[in-house]
Design a protein around this motif. Sequence first.
Motif, short mmCIF file in Angstrom:
data_model
loop_
_atom_site.label_atom_id
_atom_site.label_comp_id
_atom_site.label_asym_id
_atom_site.label_seq_id
_atom_site.Cartn_x
_atom_site.Cartn_y
_atom_site.Cartn_z
N ILE A 1 47.56 42.21 50.70
CA ILE A 1 48.38 42.85 49.38
C ILE A 1 47.84 41.64 48.47
O ILE A 1 47.92 41.72 47.34
CB ILE A 1 49.63 42.88 49.99
CG1 ILE A 1 49.50 44.38 50.70
CG2 ILE A 1 50.80 42.80 48.84
CD1 ILE A 1 51.26 43.94 50.96
N LYS A 2 48.42 40.50 48.82
CA LYS A 2 48.22 39.14 47.56
C LYS A 2 46.33 39.21 47.08
O LYS A 2 46.71 39.01 46.65
CB LYS A 2 47.99 37.72 48.90
CG LYS A 2 48.14 36.74 47.62
CD LYS A 2 48.82 35.80 48.23
CE LYS A 2 48.82 34.39 47.85
NZ LYS A 2 49.08 32.90 48.32
N SER A 3 45.34 39.41 48.39
CA SER A 3 44.68 39.52 47.44
C SER A 3 43.98 40.45 46.54
O SER A 3 43.82 40.29 45.58
CB SER A 3 43.25 39.62 48.97
OG SER A 3 41.94 40.20 48.99
N VAL A 4 44.97 41.71 47.10
CA VAL A 4 44.13 43.14 46.46
C VAL A 4 45.00 42.23 44.91
O VAL A 4 44.67 43.18 43.86
CB VAL A 4 44.74 43.63 47.12
CG1 VAL A 4 45.40 45.88 45.76
CG2 VAL A 4 44.23 44.94 47.60
N SER A 5 45.91 41.92 44.90
CA SER A 5 47.31 41.46 43.64
C SER A 5 46.00 40.64 42.76
O SER A 5 46.52 40.88 41.89
CB SER A 5 48.35 41.52 43.98
OG SER A 5 49.19 40.84 43.22
N GLU A 6 45.67 39.62 43.31
CA GLU A 6 44.75 39.22 42.63
C GLU A 6 43.35 39.15 42.17
O GLU A 6 43.40 38.94 41.25
CB GLU A 6 44.09 37.40 43.91
CG GLU A 6 45.55 37.04 44.36
CD GLU A 6 45.26 35.07 45.06
OE1 GLU A 6 44.47 35.62 45.33
OE2 GLU A 6 46.08 34.68 45.58
N GLU B 1 43.44 42.38 41.61
CA GLU B 1 44.27 43.47 39.97
C GLU B 1 44.24 42.34 38.90
O GLU B 1 44.07 42.48 38.04
CB GLU B 1 45.44 44.06 40.91
CG GLU B 1 45.49 45.10 41.68
CD GLU B 1 46.20 45.86 42.30
OE1 GLU B 1 47.42 45.12 41.72
OE2 GLU B 1 46.09 46.74 42.91
N THR B 2 44.75 41.40 38.90
CA THR B 2 45.26 40.20 38.07
C THR B 2 44.22 39.92 37.20
O THR B 2 43.72 39.87 36.32
CB THR B 2 46.10 39.50 39.16
OG1 THR B 2 47.26 39.46 39.34
CG2 THR B 2 46.52 37.89 37.89
N LEU B 3 42.69 39.63 38.65
CA LEU B 3 41.56 39.27 37.95
C LEU B 3 40.78 39.45 37.04
O LEU B 3 40.24 39.68 35.81
CB LEU B 3 41.51 38.69 39.07
CG LEU B 3 39.50 38.14 39.16
CD1 LEU B 3 39.90 36.69 38.28
CD2 LEU B 3 38.95 37.51 39.64
N ILE B 4 41.41 41.44 37.52
CA ILE B 4 40.32 43.02 36.74
C ILE B 4 41.61 42.78 35.90
O ILE B 4 40.75 42.44 34.70
CB ILE B 4 40.66 43.88 37.61
CG1 ILE B 4 39.81 43.79 38.87
CG2 ILE B 4 40.08 45.36 37.34
CD1 ILE B 4 39.48 44.90 39.83
N GLU B 5 43.20 42.22 35.63
CA GLU B 5 42.81 42.56 34.54
C GLU B 5 42.87 41.94 33.44
O GLU B 5 42.48 41.73 32.59
CB GLU B 5 44.65 42.59 34.82
CG GLU B 5 45.71 43.55 33.47
CD GLU B 5 47.00 43.64 34.12
OE1 GLU B 5 47.57 42.25 33.57
OE2 GLU B 5 47.27 43.66 35.29
#
Length: 172
Positions: A135-140, A142-146
Amino acid sequence: KQWYQRRVAITAGKSEDSALDIEEELKRVLDFQEKERVEMQNKVKNFATQLQTELKKARDDKKFAEDALNKSIEKISEESNFLNDQHEQSLVSMKEERDGLELKLEEIMNKAKEEREGLMKERNDLERQFFDYKIKSVSEKETLIESQTNNLALLEKLKSDYQQKEDQVNAI
């Protein structure tokens, strides 16, 4: 007695001397018969004594055999009791050993259950950590993509601003 009466009848007609001879003969015969009777009586007494001796010996032998049999029965009974006691002790010992092994098995099963529960908890913790990491990795990501999208948008805006300025500079 009959023999005597016959003899008297035969000699009744004979002389007095011959009657004396007959009387002596009769006396000798009676003495002989008395002697045979005494011998027969002694033989019977000896035979009875011998029978009594053999009977006493047979009774003694019977008593000895009964005593030996009773001793054998007593010895067999003692051995049987000893073997029964040993068997009972063996059964008690085996039961105690079995109970001890059952307790050890129960302890091992409890330890195995505790270890299994601990491993299951550890596995669940690791799965939770892995899930949290994903989840953290996906969130990171997503944050990175954003962030990259924002950077890209910013870059596009800068490019567009640069292009406008270049167009303005070229126009001037």
